[in-house]
Design a protein around this motif. Structure first.
Motif, PDB file in Angstrom:
ATOM      1  N   TYR A 178       0.804  -1.233   0.000  1.00  0.00           N
ATOM      2  CA  TYR A 178       0.000   0.000   0.000  1.00  0.00           C
ATOM      3  C   TYR A 178       0.832   1.275   0.000  1.00  0.00           C
ATOM      4  CZ  TYR A 178       0.868   0.617   5.008  1.00  0.00           C
ATOM      5  OH  TYR A 178       1.460   0.810   6.229  1.00  0.00           O
ATOM      6  N   GLN A 179       2.069   1.219   0.504  1.00  0.00           N
ATOM      7  CA  GLN A 179       2.862   2.441   0.548  1.00  0.00           C
ATOM      8  C   GLN A 179       3.448   2.809  -0.812  1.00  0.00           C
ATOM      9  OE1 GLN A 179       5.445   3.237   3.878  1.00  0.00           O
ATOM     10  NE2 GLN A 179       4.482   1.644   5.106  1.00  0.00           N
ATOM     11  N   GLU A 180       3.619   1.796  -1.670  1.00  0.00           N
ATOM     12  CA  GLU A 180       4.189   2.065  -2.995  1.00  0.00           C
ATOM     13  C   GLU A 180       3.151   2.012  -4.108  1.00  0.00           C
ATOM     14  OE1 GLU A 180       5.525  -0.495  -1.051  1.00  0.00           O
ATOM     15  OE2 GLU A 180       7.031   0.817  -0.129  1.00  0.00           O
ATOM     16  N   LYS A 181       2.177   1.134  -3.983  1.00  0.00           N
ATOM     17  CA  LYS A 181       1.191   0.924  -5.048  1.00  0.00           C
ATOM     18  C   LYS A 181      -0.167   1.446  -4.589  1.00  0.00           C
ATOM     19  CE  LYS A 181       4.308  -1.378  -7.407  1.00  0.00           C
ATOM     20  NZ  LYS A 181       4.934  -0.814  -8.611  1.00  0.00           N
ATOM     21  N   ARG A 182      -0.613   2.556  -5.195  1.00  0.00           N
ATOM     22  CA  ARG A 182      -1.811   3.219  -4.692  1.00  0.00           C
ATOM     23  C   ARG A 182      -2.913   3.325  -5.745  1.00  0.00           C
ATOM     24  NH1 ARG A 182       0.990   7.976  -0.951  1.00  0.00           N
ATOM     25  NH2 ARG A 182       2.440   6.553   0.091  1.00  0.00           N
ATOM     26  N   ASN A 183      -2.867   2.443  -6.733  1.00  0.00           N
ATOM     27  CA  ASN A 183      -3.927   2.446  -7.745  1.00  0.00           C
ATOM     28  C   ASN A 183      -4.489   1.044  -7.901  1.00  0.00           C
ATOM     29  OD1 ASN A 183      -2.496   1.024 -10.154  1.00  0.00           O
ATOM     30  ND2 ASN A 183      -1.025   2.577  -9.484  1.00  0.00           N
ATOM     31  N   ASN A 199     -13.111  -3.275  -8.408  1.00  0.00           N
ATOM     32  CA  ASN A 199     -13.892  -2.263  -7.701  1.00  0.00           C
ATOM     33  C   ASN A 199     -15.342  -2.701  -7.488  1.00  0.00           C
ATOM     34  OD1 ASN A 199     -12.050  -0.146  -7.115  1.00  0.00           O
ATOM     35  ND2 ASN A 199     -12.036   0.432  -9.276  1.00  0.00           N
ATOM     36  N   GLN A 200     -15.894  -3.435  -8.451  1.00  0.00           N
ATOM     37  CA  GLN A 200     -17.257  -3.953  -8.289  1.00  0.00           C
ATOM     38  C   GLN A 200     -17.328  -4.911  -7.101  1.00  0.00           C
ATOM     39  OE1 GLN A 200     -17.909  -5.672 -12.178  1.00  0.00           O
ATOM     40  NE2 GLN A 200     -19.022  -3.866 -12.931  1.00  0.00           N
ATOM     41  N   ILE A 201     -16.327  -5.786  -7.005  1.00  0.00           N
ATOM     42  CA  ILE A 201     -16.291  -6.775  -5.924  1.00  0.00           C
ATOM     43  C   ILE A 201     -16.136  -6.083  -4.571  1.00  0.00           C
ATOM     44  CG2 ILE A 201     -14.936  -8.660  -4.919  1.00  0.00           C
ATOM     45  CD1 ILE A 201     -14.248  -9.474  -7.856  1.00  0.00           C
ATOM     46  N   LEU A 202     -15.211  -5.126  -4.506  1.00  0.00           N
ATOM     47  CA  LEU A 202     -14.951  -4.440  -3.237  1.00  0.00           C
ATOM     48  C   LEU A 202     -16.153  -3.606  -2.800  1.00  0.00           C
ATOM     49  CD1 LEU A 202     -11.240  -3.361  -3.786  1.00  0.00           C
ATOM     50  CD2 LEU A 202     -12.089  -5.232  -2.357  1.00  0.00           C
ATOM     51  N   THR A 209     -14.262   1.395  -2.827  1.00  0.00           N
ATOM     52  CA  THR A 209     -13.436   1.066  -3.986  1.00  0.00           C
ATOM     53  C   THR A 209     -12.025   0.723  -3.521  1.00  0.00           C
ATOM     54  OG1 THR A 209     -12.673   3.336  -4.315  1.00  0.00           O
ATOM     55  CG2 THR A 209     -14.750   2.681  -5.384  1.00  0.00           C
ATOM     56  N   ALA A 210     -11.217   0.217  -4.434  1.00  0.00           N
ATOM     57  CA  ALA A 210      -9.837  -0.133  -4.096  1.00  0.00           C
ATOM     58  C   ALA A 210      -9.074   1.092  -3.608  1.00  0.00           C
ATOM     59  CB  ALA A 210      -9.146  -0.745  -5.314  1.00  0.00           C
ATOM     60  N   VAL A 211      -9.210   2.208  -4.311  1.00  0.00           N
ATOM     61  CA  VAL A 211      -8.482   3.416  -3.920  1.00  0.00           C
ATOM     62  C   VAL A 211      -8.934   3.915  -2.549  1.00  0.00           C
ATOM     63  CG1 VAL A 211      -8.115   5.858  -4.478  1.00  0.00           C
ATOM     64  CG2 VAL A 211      -7.921   4.128  -6.270  1.00  0.00           C
TER      65      VAL A 211
END
Length: 280
Positions: A178-183, A199-202, A209-211
């Motif tokens: 999470y600290q490096e990959k934020r998309n 995003n639909q699943i989350l 959403t994931a973000v």
């Protein structure tokens, strides 16, 4: 004291300060079981009383430091490593029970349920205190204890589907990245699905959403470091990958509805008045 452990069990009455201050503690799930004590938070349901048996379930990396001094009860802390190898369905239930995307979970335990938990806990503690520890036995007893807690919280197990497993896999990926990959694209690629589908699943399972979940995780880590590290807010921003301190402050205020400095001050005030850091 925790660096070489995967499990730590202690009576709350003699829980050493060294445990609370141990930096390795952030990797542990914590079960704080208060026996016949006042709640450390404001009960949110009409059927809950102020005093009784309370179980606080605190996931790793969270910002809380319960004041255990003088409390009657027990502490069970364990690393996720101890559960590795179990079915994903069980691990997902543990994730849900500990409210990994929130601050903490709290359950009030009735007398009948408490008796069943005591029976398992006594076996677990007895095995833990042996000079030669049987890790297989400890793992089995811990799982039974957690299953009883899952039953208490959910009352019944839900059928697991592939999307719930994807949520679990996303959460594991998130902790490492999470600290490096934020998309969303990165996590979707790792899971072999599109960002839109992720995003639909989350949204279906977690209503985010994931973000949004990534941002929540960043805020939780920022809060933890503000409370528990000696770094300045500027240093914390840099540690979390924010090169611009002012942008970090704006990001924090957007998601936490207060600036990092305001959060720090509010926690200090809360600690003085409540003697714990259960500050949301």
């Amino acid at each position: 004291m925790l660096s070489d452990k995967v499990l730590y069990i202690k009576n709350l009455g003699n829980c050493p300060p060294a445990y609370l201050n141990d930096p390795a503690r952030r990797d542990f799930y914590e079960v704080v079981w208060l026996r016949n004590e006042d709640a450390l938070h404001v009960p949110q349901h009409d059927f809950q009383t102020l005093k009784g048996d309370w179980i606080y379930l605190i996931p790793p990396y969270r910002v809380h430091q319960l004041n255990k001094a003088g409390k009657n009860g027990v502490l069970i802390s364990f690393k996720q490593d101890l559960l590795e190898g179990d079915l994903k369905e069980f691990l997902l239930d543990v994730f849900r029970m500990f409210n990994v995307q929130g601050e903490f979970s709290c359950l009030q335990v009735n007398e009948e349920t408490a008796k069943g938990l005591v029976d398992v806990y006594q076996l677990l503690e007895e095995e833990y205190q042996k000079e030669t520890i049987n890790l297989v036995m400890l793992k089995a007893l811990l799982k039974v204890f957690l299953l009883k807690l899952i039953q208490l919280k959910e009352q019944h197990f839900t059928l697991q589907d592939i999307n719930e497993k994807r949520v679990y896999e996303f959460m594991l990926l998130l902790e490492d990245n999470y600290q490096e990959k934020r998309n969303a694209d990165f996590y979707a690629d790792q899971l072999g699905i599109s960002a839109k589908r992720l995003n639909q699943i989350l949204k279906e399972k977690l209503d985010k959403t994931a973000v949004q979940i990534i941002h929540d995780r960043l805020i939780q880590e920022a809060k933890r470091q503000i409370i528990h590290s000696e770094n300045t807010i500027k240093e914390i921003a840099y540690n979390l990958g924010f090169k611009d301190h002012s942008y970090f402050s704006r990001f924090f205020k957007t998601h936490a509805e207060q600036t990092p400095q305001q959060f720090q001050n509010n926690v200090k005030d809360h600690l003085i008045s409540h003697d714990n850091t259960l500050y949301r």
